[in-house]
Design a protein around this motif. Sequence first.
Motif: not given
Length: 136
Positions: A12-14, A24-27, A29-34
């Motif tokens: 919810y907070g995202e 702004g939160n997509y970056a 998510y990219y970092e979690v993936g990397r």
Amino acid sequence: MYSAKTEIRVRYGETDQMSYLYHGNYASYYEVGRTDAMRALGLAYKELEEKGIMMPVVKQTMEYLRPVFYDDLITVTTIIKELPEGSKVDFHTEMYNEKGKLVNRGVTTLVFYNKEQRKTVAMPEIMKQQLQPFFS
């Protein structure tokens, strides 16, 4: 080619007032993936950092194709399409919703940086060894 998948549920907070995943939160998510892709490869970022090698982001591009909403389960696919040569590595990211539809894609470029020498360096040998089998 090397790839790894990570699932993330949108919290919810995202989200913004419309219940969309805030851009702004997509970056993040990219970092979690990397990070998960590196760990699945058998090499954690922390390990490289303990050896004095940092991996700062120097470029990131994104394309937003479909909205992502609160409580959606997103699959983040992180791909290294080419064996890195030199001091850079490109992580290609594709994000899919629960219906398997592509919702976002992009590329993040990181460099290998020796913290002590304060300069870019070649990809660490340990990372090259872990990636090599995926490019033979």
